[in-house]
Design an enzyme around this catalytic site. Structure first.
Site, mmCIF file in Angstrom:
data_model
loop_
_atom_site.group_PDB
_atom_site.id
_atom_site.type_symbol
_atom_site.label_atom_id
_atom_site.label_comp_id
_atom_site.label_asym_id
_atom_site.label_seq_id
_atom_site.Cartn_x
_atom_site.Cartn_y
_atom_site.Cartn_z
ATOM 1 N N LYS A 1 0.797 -1.229 0.000
ATOM 2 C CA LYS A 1 0.000 0.000 0.000
ATOM 3 C C LYS A 1 0.835 1.287 0.000
ATOM 4 C CE LYS A 1 -2.126 -1.603 3.643
ATOM 5 N NZ LYS A 1 -3.037 -1.911 4.761
ATOM 6 N N ASP B 1 -5.067 -6.190 10.473
ATOM 7 C CA ASP B 1 -6.417 -5.597 10.596
ATOM 8 C C ASP B 1 -7.540 -6.612 10.352
ATOM 9 O OD1 ASP B 1 -5.627 -5.651 7.914
ATOM 10 O OD2 ASP B 1 -6.430 -3.681 7.413
#
Ligand code: GLC
Length: 419
Positions: free
Chosen positions: A154, A190
């Site tokens: 990312k 996450d």
């Protein structure tokens, strides 16, 4: 070639057909099996050293959530009866220098944010405080309290962190800030935190999915939860646009599925396709959230799209171009939603091959939550795969802000302490 012919070719290239569906699910299962048995696979299947919670975990914890440009610190109270309350929360924005500088710059900044938070909420730094850390990147773990970063994804690239234990790095930064009694005791991806947080309140939850800036999922295997890192799945046909995007990206050859699904890349793909069809270049600032606005535009003449394009300094867009742009957004987001559904279907059938029981899938992330029609398309594809009756056994549940809560629950597995 006339526009509509070119558009048709593009739509065909991005199509996920019925045939693709069966093949992709088979390949997904085969990659999962290889990953689990430590053979070479695009799916890393990383053990999380965390189990599903009981719902009785109690105590007060600090929780951190780092995975995109927002970084959050929270103080949470687990009440032990499947209930959690938020005592305080603060969002910090990471700047480019934090993401692309050295690891020390990044973790010192984070430790500084924790200090600011504790000062603001008058949390006594002389007392002992345990932190649960949601760190949304691929990690290799040997226990709940350590996480070795395998590689950044990312767009993160802080130096000298890959291959290191991020818990150690952050605990060292906390020491440097004088927070001698505040320690990270648990770290999780996450997806894992999202699954844990949802199953704290709902026992039937057995998959955690993120569809946001990045994409990934986890599920419980016999011993513990497995972080699939499905963003790296690569048994999928690439269009020429995917190849260009991949080539331009920071991590060519990696995160192939993520580059087709997640918020970080949808806008880039749209711009690459639009370049071949629309006279005006769509600027870099055009992101997934703007695609969603264009797709939702049902006004006559697509005037909302016109207004949006004006913001991007495209002052006199033609109606025909706006219509094309809307179609391009739909082609790209439809493929993303269909591939998301296939990935979800693969995980659920790994757990329950006949889909005979009920499964709650905790889903979080901006693309799922906010992109016009995205969740509807996922659900429609699940029906296409399983038929209406079986698909009803899969319940997608938007689980907002769960990742921080999950971190606190995971920290509770290590030991509780009040503020
Ligand atoms: C990226 C990360 C993964 C994370 C996902 C969603 O794919 O590699 O660890 O879960 O983004 O944030």
């Amino acid at each position: 070639m006339p526009d509509n012919k070119r558009l048709k070719n593009i739509a065909d290239a991005f199509d996920v057909s019925r045939q693709d569906i069966g093949r992709i699910i088979r390949d997904f299962h085969s990659e999962m099996r290889k990953g689990l048995s430590r053979r070479k696979s695009s799916l890393k299947m990383l053990p999380a050293y965390v189990k599903k919670p009981k719902g009785t975990e109690r105590g007060e914890f600090l929780a951190l959530d780092l995975g995109g440009t927002n970084f959050r610190v929270l103080a949470l109270r687990l009440k032990g009866k499947r209930r959690i309350s938020v005592l305080g929360s603060k969002k910090f924005i990471l700047k480019k220098k934090h993401i692309t500088g050295t690891g020390k710059t990044l973790f010192d900044f984070i430790a500084g944010c924790i200090k600011t938070f504790m000062d603001e909420y008058k949390i006594d730094t002389g007392q002992k405080h345990n932190i649960g850390f949601t760190f949304s990147f691929p990690m290799k773990k040997r226990r709940i309290s350590s996480g070795i970063l395998l590689r950044w994804t990312k767009g993160f690239k802080a130096g000298a962190v890959e291959g290191k234990d991020v818990v150690e790095l952050l605990n060292e930064s906390l020491e440097r800030k004088g927070l001698h009694n505040t320690k990270v005791v648990a770290i999780a991806n996450d997806t894992v935190s999202t699954l844990v947080a949802k199953s704290y309140e709902d026992k039937t939850c057995d998959v955690g999915v993120i569809l946001g800036t990045g994409t990934n999922a986890c599920y419980p295997e016999k011993q513990m939860i497995i972080n699939i890192e499905w963003g790296n799945f690569n048994k999928i046909r690439l269009t020429p646009y995917d190849r260009t995007l991949n080539h331009l990206s920071q991590n060519p050859g990696e995160q192939i599925l993520e580059k087709m699904i997640s918020g970080m890349y949808l806008g880039v793909l749209t711009r690459l396709v639009a370049r071949d069809l629309i006279r005006e270049a769509i600027p870099e600032a055009f992101k997934a959230e703007h695609m969603s606005i264009v797709e939702a535009d049902t006004s006559k003449n697509l005037s909302h799209t016109d207004k949006l394009l004006k913001k991007f300094r495209i002052r006199d867009s033609k109606y025909s171009d706006r219509k094309l742009l809307k179609k391009i957004c739909a082609i790209i987001s439809t493929r993303a939603a269909r591939l998301s559904a296939l990935a979800i279907a693969s995980v659920v059938t790994k757990i329950d091959p006949r889909l005979s029981g009920k499964h709650t899938i905790a889903v979080d992330g901006s693309v799922y939550e906010k992109y016009t029609g995205f969740s509807r398309r996922i659900k429609a594809t699940l029906k296409e795969i399983f038929g209406n009756k079986k698909a009803a056994n899969i319940r997608l549940s938007l689980t907002k802000d769960a990742s921080a809560k999950g971190a606190a629950i995971i920290a509770a597995a290590v030991g509780a302490r009040s503020f």
